[in-house]
Every structure is written in structure tokens, then in C-alpha cells.
Design a protein around this motif. Sequence first.
Motif, mmCIF file in Angstrom:
data_model
loop_
_atom_site.group_PDB
_atom_site.id
_atom_site.type_symbol
_atom_site.label_atom_id
_atom_site.label_comp_id
_atom_site.label_asym_id
_atom_site.label_seq_id
_atom_site.Cartn_x
_atom_site.Cartn_y
_atom_site.Cartn_z
ATOM 1 N N LYS A 51 7.653 33.799 35.528
ATOM 2 C CA LYS A 51 8.810 33.057 35.033
ATOM 3 C C LYS A 51 8.931 31.816 35.914
ATOM 4 O O LYS A 51 8.997 31.944 37.132
ATOM 5 C CB LYS A 51 10.090 33.894 35.105
ATOM 6 N N TRP A 52 8.929 30.662 35.294
ATOM 7 C CA TRP A 52 8.944 29.392 36.027
ATOM 8 C C TRP A 52 7.775 29.335 37.024
ATOM 9 O O TRP A 52 7.913 28.846 38.133
ATOM 10 C CB TRP A 52 10.284 29.161 36.721
ATOM 11 N N ASN A 53 6.645 29.887 36.606
ATOM 12 C CA ASN A 53 5.414 29.945 37.403
ATOM 13 C C ASN A 53 5.591 30.732 38.701
ATOM 14 O O ASN A 53 4.878 30.512 39.673
ATOM 15 C CB ASN A 53 4.850 28.544 37.687
ATOM 16 N N GLU A 54 6.540 31.634 38.720
ATOM 17 C CA GLU A 54 6.765 32.514 39.866
ATOM 18 C C GLU A 54 6.558 33.960 39.422
ATOM 19 O O GLU A 54 6.962 34.330 38.318
ATOM 20 C CB GLU A 54 8.199 32.364 40.390
ATOM 21 N N ARG A 66 12.373 37.644 41.083
ATOM 22 C CA ARG A 66 11.248 36.729 41.233
ATOM 23 C C ARG A 66 10.951 36.565 42.720
ATOM 24 O O ARG A 66 11.858 36.693 43.552
ATOM 25 C CB ARG A 66 11.575 35.349 40.634
#
Length: 134
Positions: A51-54, A66
Motif C-alpha cells: 500500500k503506497w509502495n510500503e 504498514r
Amino acid sequence: MVEPAFQSDAVENRFAAYAEPMRDRLLALRALIFETAAATDGVGAIEETLKWNEPAYIAKTGTTIRINAHKKSETEYALYVHCQTDLLDRYRALYSEELEFDGNRAILFDGAARLPTDPLRHCIAMALLYHQKA
């Protein structure tokens, strides 16, 4: 801590992109999330995604967790929860002496220090069971 297999190539590639020693720190935090989920009654399966590159961890019973390197520091990293939960207020009430916080969404960790596993296990369990108000 046992390191579980990655659930997707995207997540595995994201971890591979972290520089050392940040990758090892985040992998230890990831392992603690899975270990806590397995040891906490009522959590069930954890979905691992980005999610959001995390790297993100989701249980049907809780809110998304996250993890990532902290944007404001090269040595700090963080465990994030949804900012509209009351989790950070609850964490502060319980662990203000043991943990460091950032606003209403993150627990911060110093890369040079040991991971505070005992209070962190409880915080992770609270997030994984958030919809049950653990």
C-alpha cells in the motif's frame, strides 16, 4: 523469529530494494507481525501486500499495518497504522516510556537500538484486532 515466505513477488521485490541494514530491520519487524498474528487468538490469516509502495499487513479483524523506513531519517524506521484510529492514543497511554511515536499514525524505531518486542507485540495485536477493540 521465523521469517515467513513472501505472499507476492511485488512485496519480495520491495524488500529487496531496501538498502542494508534497513532491509534486515524491516524483515525483523515483518517477522514479528506474522509471529504476533499467529500467537494472537482471533486474528486468523494475514494478507501481505503493498500500500503506497510500503509493505502492508491486513487481518479481517483489524486495521492495516504498514512498515517502512521513516521518511525523515536515514536510520529510523516505522510501523504505521491508520491515522483515523485511536491506536496511537492507546499506545501512548500504555507505552510512552518504552516507545517513540510520530503524530497519530506511527511508532518509530531507532536503527541502532534493539526492537522493543514486548510492547510492540501488544501494539501489533491491538491493530490486528482493532475492529474487536482488543
